[in-house]
Design a protein around this motif. Structure first.
Motif, short mmCIF file in Angstrom:
data_model
loop_
_atom_site.label_atom_id
_atom_site.label_comp_id
_atom_site.label_asym_id
_atom_site.label_seq_id
_atom_site.Cartn_x
_atom_site.Cartn_y
_atom_site.Cartn_z
N GLU A 71 0.69 -1.15 0.04
CA GLU A 71 0.01 -0.11 0.08
C GLU A 71 0.90 1.26 -0.02
O GLU A 71 1.93 1.29 0.59
N LEU A 103 0.75 7.68 2.17
CA LEU A 103 0.32 8.83 2.06
C LEU A 103 0.42 9.83 3.26
O LEU A 103 -0.52 10.87 3.22
N ARG A 161 -6.01 13.07 -0.38
CA ARG A 161 -5.77 12.09 0.13
C ARG A 161 -6.63 10.72 -0.59
O ARG A 161 -5.99 9.94 -1.04
N GLU A 162 -7.91 10.95 -0.28
CA GLU A 162 -8.84 9.96 -0.84
C GLU A 162 -8.82 9.98 -2.52
O GLU A 162 -8.81 8.55 -2.97
N SER A 195 -5.52 7.90 -3.25
CA SER A 195 -5.60 6.45 -2.81
C SER A 195 -6.63 5.95 -3.61
O SER A 195 -6.10 4.73 -4.02
N ASP A 196 -7.59 6.35 -4.43
CA ASP A 196 -8.45 5.81 -5.35
C ASP A 196 -7.70 5.65 -6.65
O ASP A 196 -7.74 4.44 -7.47
#
Length: 586
Positions: A234, A237, A245-246, A249-250
């Motif tokens: 992973e 971040l 961030r989201e 991440s996606d």
């Protein structure tokens, strides 16, 4: 920029070279000006690659396709020679430092305001690239130029047309193409690349811009270790602002199908674009210094002897095409710039080497999308039918519970189950439950008809909200709802597509969709394989009790599935109505 080396040509194809901009895996890049004064970047091809006819044909095809990218977020392809002994391509010059230089050398990680504009601009650039059939394959900070107006994506040197083979990120020799720290997992594995690969690289670039480091670490411990972390681990971040961030991440999802597409990214990044200057003051000052350096490159120091040149449009090619070393013509004149309008762009199609590749035309116009419609009538009727089915299911569940008590009493009076045929109470119970089954089946048939109409319309609206993001055509999606086996996977995917396209927020919660789908699928499987037998067709009281118990469970399960279906219908309809209201009149 660096001064021209003594062995560098002083002109290529009518473009006067001013300085060296850098050197990549495919060749040298020069700063140059046309005879009419336009500043360009000219990229030459290494002699070893120029000798390969397969490379020339692919290079010519990709240059012709890259010409169609255009847009304000990329460097346009202006001119090229793919037939000469030393192939080259000229693109518009972007006056500014690279993102790598800004983050690693001059400023450090960008503030949140700059990151919002950077993400928006890069997504716009990928949209322009992908809609022409290209995958960039090497999106990295060194290929992102920073200007006052926004970021610009450059260097389509290793871009590949989407239909140009299935070798993905591999060369003919098996070497992986790309920059290890910014490659996608499928690029590392050598699989066929899609636009989702560039989305992964986008996430890595944004994480680097936000933190000054790579999300999967550096290659200090070896390139293979870095690529292993990209494929298996992973991302780190820490330090990425919460608003970004989201999204990052996606983008960094391991599976390509789990990453957002460009349409979704446009929707998520377009809402937070800041107004006014997007760069910190230090970077703006650096852009000013860069402009001064560009002016200083007007008259590069000439080397000893007459300046060499590379054959271009005005110079005939040498007698032996394919030679590795360019022929130099002494005494070629160098014209001072006149700063007039740049000449029309042109591309020389390949005719000397291999087959003549068809030149791609302009992108096909998008199919017109329908205007969304409000569905209050269908939603209200479907809700009423579901409510009727819920009432029937609740009454049927109570009747089955009463039946369990009746079976205990009847066994005392009639030990043999077969003698219940003469029991008036048992016959009355059987008639009542059979009547409820008829009502139950009739309501379900009505629900199927209205449900399919409602589903057809919400699917139509979803396509109007987010054209091209729905994975299944309306006719095919509608068919999947009628195939019980397909309910194992496909309708959940279709429902997710419609739900996400209908939601105005960037991250819709799909827990209700999952709950509705799980209960509906479970109910479908339960009725098909477990509770299909009727209680009065049993051979013993024990078997009849089991069937009556299963009938009770079936009705309770149906009640729960109906309630979640009502919530699903009402919520999705309200979401679509909210988007229609926000869109305003057509």
């Amino acid at each position: 920029m660096q001064p021209l080396a003594p062995g560098d040509p002083r002109a290529i194809g009518g473009y006067r070279l001013l300085a060296r901009l850098g050197e990549g895996g495919m060749g040298q890049v020069y700063l140059a000006r046309s005879e009419r004064g336009r500043t360009v970047a000219v990229k030459t091809i290494q002699p070893a690659l120029a000798r390969e006819s397969d490379f020339r044909a692919r290079f010519a095809r990709e240059v012709a396709t890259a010409r169609l990218v255009g847009g304000e977020w990329t460097a346009p392809v202006l001119d090229a020679d793919t037939e000469g002994p030393a192939p080259w391509v000229a693109t518009g010059y972007i006056a500014g430092p690279t993102l790598h230089q800004v983050v690693a050398e001059d400023h450090g990680p960008l503030p949140e305001r700059s990151l919002a504009f950077l993400s928006f601009g890069l997504v716009q650039a990928l949209r322009d690239i992908h809609r022409t059939g290209l995958v960039h394959r090497d999106l990295k900070p060194a290929n992102v130029m920073i200007t006052i107006d926004g970021p610009r994506v450059i260097d389509f040197g290793i871009a590949r047309a989407l239909d140009g083979g299935t070798s993905g990120g591999l060369t003919r020799t098996g070497a992986v193409i790309g920059s290890p720290g910014f490659m996608s997992p499928e690029q590392i594995r050598g699989l066929r690349l899609t636009p989702a690969s560039d989305v992964f690289s986008l996430g890595t670039v944004l994480a680097y811009a936000a933190t000054g480091r790579l999300p999967f670490g550096t290659g200090d411990s070896g390139g293979h270790a870095l690529m292993f972390r990209i494929v298996e681990e992973e991302p780190d971040l820490d330090g990425v602002p919460g608003a970004l961030r989201e999204l990052i991440s996606d983008c960094l999802a391991k599976a390509p199908e789990d990453r957002p597409d460009i349409a979704a990214l446009l929707e998520r990044t377009g809402a937070d674009v800041p107004e006014g200057p997007w760069l910190p003051a230090e970077v703006l000052a650096q852009l000013g210094r860069h402009a001064v350096a560009l002016l200083d490159s007007e008259d590069p120091a000439a080397g000893g002897g007459p300046p060499p040149t590379v054959p271009g449009p005005a110079t005939p090619p040498p007698a032996m095409p394919g030679t590795a070393v360019p022929t130099l013509v002494p005494g070629a004149p160098v014209h001072p710039p006149t700063y007039l309008e740049a000449p029309p762009v042109h591309i020389r199609p390949p005719t000397t080497y291999g087959a003549v590749w068809p030149q791609p035309g302009p992108p096909a116009p998008a199919e017109p999308t329908p205007e969304p419609r409000r569905l209050s009538g269908a939603a209200n009727l479907l809700t009423a039918l579901f409510a009727a089915l819920a009432v029937v299911a609740a009454i049927a569940a109570m009747l089955h519970l009463q039946l369990l008590g009746d079976l205990d009493e009847w066994q005392v009076d009639t030990p043999y189950f077969g003698d219940l045929d003469d029991n008036e109470a048992a016959e009355s119970r059987k008639t009542t439950l059979d009547a409820f089954e008829v009502v139950w089946g009739s309501v379900q048939l009505a629900i199927v008809a209205v449900w399919l109409y409602w589903f057809w319309q919400v699917r139509r609206n979803a396509e109007a909200f987010a054209p091209g993001r729905i994975r299944y055509r309306r006719s095919r999606a509608l068919l999947f709802w009628l195939i019980p086996v397909a309910n194992l996977v496909l309708p959940k995917q279709i429902a997710d597509d419609i739900w996400r396209a209908s939601h105005s927020a960037p991250h819709p919660r799909t827990a209700l969709v999952t709950l509705w789908w799980a209960l509906s699928l479970g109910y479908l499987l339960f009725t098909a394989f477990v509770s299909a037998d009727r209680w009065h067709e049993a051979d013993t009281y024990a078997s009849a009790r089991t069937r009556a118990t299963l009938g009770t469970v079936e009705q309770v399960w149906c009640l729960l599935a109906v309630l979640t279906a009502v919530l699903f219908v009402r919520r999705l309809t309200a979401m679509q109505h909210a988007r229609i209201t926000a869109r305003g009149p057509a």
